[in-house]
Design a protein around this motif. Structure first.
Motif, mmCIF file in Angstrom:
data_model
loop_
_atom_site.group_PDB
_atom_site.id
_atom_site.type_symbol
_atom_site.label_atom_id
_atom_site.label_comp_id
_atom_site.label_asym_id
_atom_site.label_seq_id
_atom_site.Cartn_x
_atom_site.Cartn_y
_atom_site.Cartn_z
ATOM 1 N N ASP A 173 35.743 -7.317 -25.502
ATOM 2 C CA ASP A 173 34.624 -7.505 -26.420
ATOM 3 C C ASP A 173 33.694 -8.634 -25.989
ATOM 4 O O ASP A 173 32.564 -8.724 -26.476
ATOM 5 N N ALA A 174 34.162 -9.481 -25.084
ATOM 6 C CA ALA A 174 33.359 -10.635 -24.678
ATOM 7 C C ALA A 174 32.306 -10.275 -23.652
ATOM 8 O O ALA A 174 31.299 -10.969 -23.522
ATOM 9 N N LEU A 226 32.333 -13.794 -20.661
ATOM 10 C CA LEU A 226 33.661 -14.347 -20.473
ATOM 11 C C LEU A 226 33.822 -15.007 -19.115
ATOM 12 O O LEU A 226 34.646 -15.890 -18.935
ATOM 13 N N TYR A 285 41.998 -15.437 -20.889
ATOM 14 C CA TYR A 285 42.559 -14.101 -21.010
ATOM 15 C C TYR A 285 41.426 -13.077 -21.055
ATOM 16 O O TYR A 285 40.326 -13.355 -21.523
ATOM 17 N N CYS A 286 41.732 -11.876 -20.574
ATOM 18 C CA CYS A 286 40.753 -10.800 -20.644
ATOM 19 C C CYS A 286 40.393 -10.504 -22.101
ATOM 20 O O CYS A 286 41.249 -10.571 -22.984
ATOM 21 N N ASP A 287 39.157 -10.151 -22.311
ATOM 22 C CA ASP A 287 38.659 -9.816 -23.651
ATOM 23 C C ASP A 287 37.527 -8.825 -23.467
ATOM 24 O O ASP A 287 36.409 -9.210 -23.113
#
Length: 124
Positions: A105-106, A110, A101-103
């Motif tokens: 903050d990563a 990612l 999943y998109c993040d």
């Protein structure tokens, strides 16, 4: 899985538009995130926009209202429509894909798959 391949970069004057494409063939994940990053010399790679499997999008503040990320219905092509371009939008644009999943903050950590990039130059 074929490598991610970007196209559509070029040189434009400020205020102009460009549409970037990224072909991502053979990636079939039940959940995924695709994104466009911008790389400029001496700066960290910046996440410009991302889109997940449900079509939810996130944009960097610097491009909100000017850039639109989208993907083809077969998920094989990622797009970035760039309008009202500014000189500070110049850089190498890379597409990226993650089986997660998109993040926001990563950051770039990612993403497992990257293209080679396409150059965008905006002159004043």
């Amino acid at each position: 899985q074929e490598p991610l391949v970007e196209s559509g970069g070029g040189s434009v004057q400020a205020g102009g538009s460009l549409r970037l494409s990224c072909v991502a063939s053979g990636y079939r994940y039940s959940r995924y995130c695709m994104a466009w990053f911008r790389q400029t010399p001496g700066k960290e790679r910046e996440e410009v926009a991302s889109i997940d499997g449900d079509g939810a999008t996130v944009y960097a503040d610097s491009v909100k209202g000017r850039f639109t990320i989208s993907k083809s219905s077969d998920r094989d092509t990622l797009y970035l429509q760039m309008s009202s371009l500014k000189p500070e939008d110049s850089g190498t644009y890379l597409c990226a894909l993650s089986p997660k999943y998109c993040d926001v903050d990563a950051g770039q950590g990612l993403y497992n798959y990257w293209g080679q990039g396409t150059q965008v130059t905006v002159s004043s």
